[in-house]
Design a protein around this motif. Structure first.
Motif, mmCIF file in Angstrom:
data_model
loop_
_atom_site.group_PDB
_atom_site.id
_atom_site.type_symbol
_atom_site.label_atom_id
_atom_site.label_comp_id
_atom_site.label_asym_id
_atom_site.label_seq_id
_atom_site.Cartn_x
_atom_site.Cartn_y
_atom_site.Cartn_z
ATOM 1 N N UNK A 89 19.441 1.253 63.576
ATOM 2 C CA UNK A 89 19.264 2.285 64.601
ATOM 3 C C UNK A 89 19.592 1.759 65.990
ATOM 4 N N UNK A 90 19.344 0.458 66.230
ATOM 5 C CA UNK A 90 19.659 -0.132 67.530
ATOM 6 C C UNK A 90 21.128 -0.516 67.646
ATOM 7 N N UNK A 91 21.720 -0.975 66.535
ATOM 8 C CA UNK A 91 23.098 -1.475 66.556
ATOM 9 C C UNK A 91 23.885 -0.868 65.403
ATOM 10 N N UNK A 92 24.249 0.403 65.480
ATOM 11 C CA UNK A 92 24.980 1.060 64.386
ATOM 12 C C UNK A 92 26.466 0.733 64.420
ATOM 13 N N UNK A 93 26.803 -0.522 64.092
ATOM 14 C CA UNK A 93 28.163 -1.004 64.228
ATOM 15 C C UNK A 93 28.843 -1.135 62.870
ATOM 16 N N UNK A 94 30.177 -1.025 62.885
ATOM 17 C CA UNK A 94 30.957 -1.349 61.702
ATOM 18 C C UNK A 94 30.714 -2.818 61.356
ATOM 19 N N UNK A 95 30.452 -3.098 60.088
ATOM 20 C CA UNK A 95 30.133 -4.462 59.670
ATOM 21 C C UNK A 95 28.660 -4.681 59.481
ATOM 22 N N UNK A 96 27.801 -3.784 60.018
ATOM 23 C CA UNK A 96 26.374 -3.808 59.745
ATOM 24 C C UNK A 96 25.717 -5.147 59.962
ATOM 25 N N UNK A 97 25.151 -5.705 58.888
ATOM 26 C CA UNK A 97 24.344 -6.924 58.981
ATOM 27 C C UNK A 97 25.122 -8.098 59.564
ATOM 28 N N UNK A 98 26.419 -8.152 59.319
ATOM 29 C CA UNK A 98 27.239 -9.198 59.935
ATOM 30 C C UNK A 98 27.209 -9.058 61.456
ATOM 31 N N UNK A 99 27.322 -7.814 61.945
ATOM 32 C CA UNK A 99 27.311 -7.578 63.396
ATOM 33 C C UNK A 99 25.958 -7.902 63.998
ATOM 34 N N UNK A 100 24.852 -7.611 63.284
ATOM 35 C CA UNK A 100 23.513 -7.894 63.812
ATOM 36 C C UNK A 100 23.320 -9.392 63.983
ATOM 37 N N UNK A 101 23.647 -10.153 62.936
ATOM 38 C CA UNK A 101 23.438 -11.612 62.990
ATOM 39 C C UNK A 101 24.344 -12.236 64.040
ATOM 40 N N UNK A 102 25.561 -11.754 64.143
ATOM 41 C CA UNK A 102 26.487 -12.310 65.133
ATOM 42 C C UNK A 102 25.982 -12.056 66.547
ATOM 43 N N UNK A 319 34.024 -3.231 54.139
ATOM 44 C CA UNK A 319 33.906 -3.120 55.602
ATOM 45 C C UNK A 319 33.649 -4.472 56.258
ATOM 46 N N UNK A 320 33.204 -5.465 55.484
ATOM 47 C CA UNK A 320 32.990 -6.796 56.065
ATOM 48 C C UNK A 320 34.304 -7.469 56.464
ATOM 49 N N UNK A 321 35.285 -7.592 55.552
ATOM 50 C CA UNK A 321 36.560 -8.166 55.985
ATOM 51 C C UNK A 321 37.210 -7.358 57.107
ATOM 52 N N UNK A 322 37.048 -6.038 57.062
ATOM 53 C CA UNK A 322 37.589 -5.199 58.127
ATOM 54 C C UNK A 322 36.995 -5.575 59.476
ATOM 55 N N UNK A 323 35.661 -5.645 59.535
ATOM 56 C CA UNK A 323 34.995 -5.967 60.798
ATOM 57 C C UNK A 323 35.345 -7.373 61.263
ATOM 58 N N UNK A 324 35.426 -8.327 60.332
ATOM 59 C CA UNK A 324 35.749 -9.697 60.702
ATOM 60 C C UNK A 324 37.191 -9.815 61.196
ATOM 61 N N UNK A 325 38.097 -9.069 60.569
ATOM 62 C CA UNK A 325 39.479 -9.082 61.034
ATOM 63 C C UNK A 325 39.594 -8.487 62.425
ATOM 64 N N UNK A 326 38.833 -7.423 62.685
ATOM 65 C CA UNK A 326 38.848 -6.811 64.013
ATOM 66 C C UNK A 326 38.273 -7.736 65.076
ATOM 67 N N UNK A 327 37.394 -8.645 64.662
ATOM 68 C CA UNK A 327 36.829 -9.626 65.588
ATOM 69 C C UNK A 327 37.650 -10.912 65.645
ATOM 70 N N UNK A 328 38.728 -10.974 64.874
ATOM 71 C CA UNK A 328 39.564 -12.162 64.882
ATOM 72 C C UNK A 328 39.077 -13.274 63.986
ATOM 73 N N UNK A 329 38.031 -13.047 63.177
ATOM 74 C CA UNK A 329 37.501 -14.084 62.291
ATOM 75 C C UNK A 329 38.299 -14.208 61.005
#
Length: 473
Positions: A89-102, A319-329
């Motif tokens: 609810x605070x961080x509704x980002x593509x990549x979910x749990x990966x985005x929270x931990x990052x 969606x994890x590889x997608x989010x990581x690719x968008x972040x350059x990881x």
């Protein structure tokens, strides 16, 4: 991502949510998931119904199995659902749990979170086509011969890959209809069982091959109750995620628990011996209770359940590889979207190849490795919850874990204690002439190596785009 427009050295001070470009959903362009489609998709990502739970009764007996099934959601699922409710609810980002931990702990731990989740998915995703075949062979023993079952399992992987490339909307609507279809046979079991109290006490059943004990039953129960964070990776594809996610998590916990406990309680009344249970045996047991039609219904439900769970989880993991690719990881090719459906087709195909390579491994070994790796990724998510409470106390949180900072920390203790059982069991499972625990530690260490290699290839850190194309819903 909140950190998407910040270079690597600025990750410690991520932008506030409102300042991040391209995070607000474009409702005019995409059809978004609402509450009940999200509940159905979450149901498949976590449970898929009562199928695959049989060994819990075999290992623990009826009374202890039901107790385990009632306590596990309180100690394992509910804390996880509360944690996900606050962070999503605070961080509704593509990549979910990966985005929270990052966001909470920086690029290194964000990378490890994604690595652990993807490696765990390799073992997790091999289970569902295996279950598909296990139930299919109850009706058609033909597929037990030779490698026929393996080819059927591979066909499931291919079909779900194609369906996901067609777009998230197709997957979510499929999950909603499959939810109603697969629960119907167990509703019939719950209704019929009271009319046959004690009637199956002397029933003759086929000898089982299950060697699951009470600890193994507990781990299988934990596996059947895990995966609540998978739905978080599609946060940007949910209508009003700040409100929808917490409600969907709590509703799904209740539905999943009921779908497990009620059928077992009903069968307990019939007097059927616990030794009759093993993976796939719901079909034969339903036949004893309600005849051939109910047996066929359970078989069909079993294959539907396995297909639906695999189908929904492809949507989540891709969606994890997608989010990581968008972040350059990861290389940018993993961020490519299919032109018409806007699904991350390269990520889906790459993951499908990895999942297919694990088909045919043993059920118990897959579950043990899955829980071990998933548990470490879950630990990082609970740490992220506490860290964000400390570092960003003013971050808008439409849903909060009750109890302040103490509650945010304490809520992660019961799940982590339960994970100790997976470590104990993994020391006795063998993979390639080593314990599952040692094998799991090698895979975890490989994440550190992968991160170091990534930095060698990009010594100046990751370059991220300021605008991310959104996958379709």
């Amino acid at each position: 991502m909140a950190t998407a427009s910040a270079p690597h050295h600025q990750i410690e001070n991520p932008q506030p949510l409102a300042a991040v470009p391209n995070q607000a959903p474009n409702r005019k362009r995409f059809v978004r998931l609402t509450l009940w489609p999200l509940v159905a998709a979450t149901f498949f990502m976590v449970s898929g119904g009562t199928y695959g739970t049989e060994d819990i009764v075999h290992g623990a007996g009826y009374g202890r199995a039901i107790l385990i099934l009632l306590l596990t959601p309180l100690l394992w699922s509910l804390p996880t659902a509360f944690m996900i409710g606050e962070l999503s609810s605070a961080l509704p980002y593509e990549g979910g749990y990966y985005a929270w931990v990052r966001r909470a702990m920086g690029n290194f731990w964000g990378f490890q979170e994604a690595w652990l989740s993807l490696v765990a998915s390799i073992f997790d995703m091999a289970i569902y086509p295996t279950l598909f075949v296990a139930y299919l062979t109850r009706m058609f023993p033909y597929f037990q011969q030779g490698n026929r079952g393996w080819w059927v399992a591979l066909a499931v992987v291919i079909a779900c890959t194609v369906l996901n490339i067609a777009g998230v909307k197709v997957v979510s609507l499929t999950s909603l209809w499959l939810f109603f279809a697969l629960t119907a046979p167990f509703v019939a079991i719950v209704v019929l069982a009271p009319f046959k109290i004690g009637a199956l006490a002397n029933a003759v059943t086929k000898p089982t091959n299950s060697t699951v004990d009470i600890l193994g039953g507990l781990l299988i129960c934990m596996w059947n109750y895990m995966g609540w964070d998978n739905a978080s990776t599609i946060a940007t594809e949910v209508e009003k995620p700040q409100r929808t996610y917490p409600r969907a998590m709590l509703v799904a916990v209740a539905i999943v628990a009921l779908s497990y406990v009620l059928p077992f309680a009903a069968m307990w009344m019939t007097g059927l011996t616990p030794n009759a249970w093993e993976t796939g045996s719901w079909a034969d047991i339903a036949g004893l209770l309600g005849g051939p039609l109910l047996r066929i219904g359970v078989v069909l439900g079993g294959v539907i359940s396995a297909f639906g769970m695999f189908n929904a989880l492809v949507m989540s993991y891709s969606r994890l590889p997608l989010a990581m690719a968008q972040d350059g990881m990861l290389p940018g090719i993993f961020g490519k979207l299919q032109k018409k459906s806007r699904a991350p087709w390269v990520a889906i195909i790459a993951l499908a190849i990895g999942w297919a390579m694990c088909l045919g491994l043993g059920f118990a070994r897959l579950v043990t490795l899955d829980i071990l790796l998933y548990g470490f990724s879950l630990l990082l998510e609970f740490v992220a919850l506490a860290v964000l409470r400390l570092r960003e106390p003013d971050l808008p949180r439409p849903f909060r874990v009750p109890g302040g900072l103490f509650g945010a920390i304490a809520i992660g203790i019961p799940p982590m204690l339960l994970l100790g059982f997976s470590i104990i069991r993994s020391e006795h499972e063998q993979v390639w002439n080593m314990s599952s625990f040692a094998f799991g530690m090698i895979l975890i260490a490989a994440g550190f190596v992968a991160y170091a290699v990534n930095h060698l290839l990009k010594p100046h850190g990751w370059t991220t785009t300021t605008e991310k194309p959104q996958p379709a819903a």
